[in-house]
Design an enzyme around this catalytic site. Structure first.
Site, mmCIF file in Angstrom:
data_model
loop_
_atom_site.group_PDB
_atom_site.id
_atom_site.type_symbol
_atom_site.label_atom_id
_atom_site.label_comp_id
_atom_site.label_asym_id
_atom_site.label_seq_id
_atom_site.Cartn_x
_atom_site.Cartn_y
_atom_site.Cartn_z
ATOM 1 N N SER A 142 9.730 15.764 3.541
ATOM 2 C CA SER A 142 9.163 16.410 2.861
ATOM 3 C C SER A 142 8.614 17.676 2.944
ATOM 4 C CB SER A 142 8.604 16.028 1.539
ATOM 5 O OG SER A 142 7.969 16.746 1.063
ATOM 6 N N TYR A 155 2.377 9.088 -0.504
ATOM 7 C CA TYR A 155 4.024 9.541 -0.373
ATOM 8 C C TYR A 155 3.701 10.328 1.129
ATOM 9 C CZ TYR A 155 8.061 12.118 -1.454
ATOM 10 O OH TYR A 155 9.226 13.360 -1.428
#
Length: 249
Positions: A142, A155
């Site tokens: 990401s 995350y």
């Protein structure tokens, strides 16, 4: 690109980006194994692909559990007799203040997003190394591995870890001709694309918000045998957002 005769596993393949990846591999002729905890949607996707004449099956898999990862690889190999590609796409997020994030929540994100990538890659590589031309692994990271919003620590840590793990595995698996790369998506809309606002698109240098198919096409590119000089790298696919300087006037 033609992937006839190739076998690909996609974790988190029942929804969103994973669904697009599994579908595109199948459309290009690959035999696809969809792995997910969402059993109903996974079965529906596999059935829909088979009804279109594609080769696909669903294997329910919780990637937090190493024994289920081992089973996934075994089932895929026993079903098709070989394994060429693994797309590590399964992931979860927790947006919560670091003051409030629990140990259990932290570990759930790290086990789902990061630990699973190592064990899935290792188990898949045991079968890929049997191939004369090895195989390819693509890890979905990401842009949050590179930049952050508040309350995204678990995350961000998991996705940052994926980038480091990617180049480490690329070096370790090199002798078996197994390439390992990562893709870092930016804003990829998996809901109703038509409901996005003009400002959502305009803030991207590319002029639009991303679609799951943008990531799927990159997976095909990284897995294709002709691109065997690409390994250990991370491709950012974000419409240019991480290169855009933003000032508040």
């Amino acid at each position: 690109m033609n992937f006839s005769g190739k076998v690909a596993i996609v974790t988190g393949g029942a929804n969103g980006i994973g669904k697009a990846i599994a579908t595109m591999f199948a459309e290009k002729g690959a035999k696809v194994v969809i792995a997910d905890i969402a059993e109903e949607k996974g079965e529906q996707l596999a059935l829909a692909l088979r009804e279109k004449g594609r080769e696909a099956r669903f294997v329910p898999t919780d990637v937090r559990k190493v024994d289920e990862i081992e089973r996934l690889m075994k089932v895929a190999f026993e079903t098709y007799g070989c394994l060429h590609y693994l797309i590590n796409n399964a992931g979860v997020s927790r947006w919560k203040s670091p003051y409030e994030l629990t140990v259990e929540e932290w570990e759930d994100v790290l086990h789902t997003n990061l630990r699973s990538v190592f064990f899935a890659s290792r188990e898949a590589a045991k079968y890929m190394r049997k191939n004369a031309n090895g195989g390819a692994i693509v890890n979905i990271a990401s842009t949050r591995a590179l930049m952050s919003e508040p309350n995204s620590e678990a995350y961000a840590a998991s996705k940052g870890g994926i980038l480091s793990l990617t180049h480490a595995l690329a070096v370790s698996f090199a002798g078996d001709y197994i390439r390992v790369n990562a893709i870092s998506p930016g804003w990829i809309e998996t809901g109703d694309y038509g409901k996005l606002r003009e400002i959502d698109h305009a803030q991207h240098p590319a002029g639009r918000v991303g679609k799951p198919e943008d990531i799927a096409r990159a997976c095909l590119y990284l897995c294709h045998d002709e691109n065997d000089f690409i390994t250990g790298t991370n491709i950012v696919i974000d419409g240019g957002m991480t290169r855009k300087m933003i000032y508040v006037e």
